[in-house]
Scaffold this motif. Structure first.
Motif, PDB file in Angstrom:
ATOM      1  N   UNK A  92       0.934  -1.232  -0.011  1.00 42.43           N
ATOM      2  CA  UNK A  92       0.059   0.125  -0.015  1.00 42.43           C
ATOM      3  C   UNK A  92       0.766   1.289  -0.098  1.00 42.43           C
ATOM      4  N   UNK A  93       0.719   2.108  -0.917  1.00 39.09           N
ATOM      5  CA  UNK A  93       1.404   3.382  -0.991  1.00 39.09           C
ATOM      6  C   UNK A  93       1.212   4.337   0.148  1.00 39.09           C
ATOM      7  N   UNK A  94       1.892   5.366   0.200  1.00 37.52           N
ATOM      8  CA  UNK A  94       1.642   6.301   1.087  1.00 37.52           C
ATOM      9  C   UNK A  94       0.347   6.994   1.052  1.00 37.52           C
ATOM     10  N   UNK A  95       0.068   7.503  -0.001  1.00 33.24           N
ATOM     11  CA  UNK A  95      -1.205   8.133  -0.359  1.00 33.24           C
ATOM     12  C   UNK A  95      -2.377   7.189   0.251  1.00 33.24           C
ATOM     13  N   UNK A  96      -2.533   5.916   0.006  1.00 36.25           N
ATOM     14  CA  UNK A  96      -3.627   4.880   0.097  1.00 36.25           C
ATOM     15  C   UNK A  96      -3.606   4.955   1.666  1.00 36.25           C
ATOM     16  N   UNK A  97      -2.315   4.775   2.312  1.00 34.22           N
ATOM     17  CA  UNK A  97      -2.337   4.733   3.900  1.00 34.22           C
ATOM     18  C   UNK A  97      -2.898   5.988   4.625  1.00 34.22           C
ATOM     19  N   UNK A  98      -2.565   6.992   4.035  1.00 34.43           N
ATOM     20  CA  UNK A  98      -3.104   8.227   4.449  1.00 34.43           C
ATOM     21  C   UNK A  98      -4.652   8.184   4.376  1.00 34.43           C
ATOM     22  N   UNK A  99      -4.966   7.891   3.090  1.00 29.25           N
ATOM     23  CA  UNK A  99      -6.573   7.985   3.026  1.00 29.25           C
ATOM     24  C   UNK A  99      -7.278   6.948   3.714  1.00 29.25           C
TER      25      UNK A  99
END
Length: 75
Positions: A1-8
């Protein structure tokens, strides 16, 4: 999971939090992450650290092993 997905995903979970104490703890973590401990040092402390960095860059260091040998009688 990339950073943007983790933030979301984190934002989605955060929206579900109903306990104010948990939110307060998360706020403390985020605020602590924004402060750099170096910025809170005095100028003399910063200067001492810079002296150490300069010495290390010049190779003016003593290994941990040598220090332990020298002071082993007190350890």
């Amino acid at each position: 999971m990339n950073l943007e997905a983790r933030k979301y995903q984190f934002i989605q979970e955060l929206a579900k939090v109903e306990d104010e104490r948990i939110l307060e703890k998360l706020e403390l973590v985020l605020k602590a992450n924004q402060n750099d401990w170096f910025d809170e040092l005095s100028e003399s402390e910063k200067n001492e650290i810079q002296i150490g960095i300069d010495q290390a860059e010049k190779g003016e260091v003593v290994s941990h092993e040598d220090v332990m040998k020298r002071f082993s009688k007190w350890h």
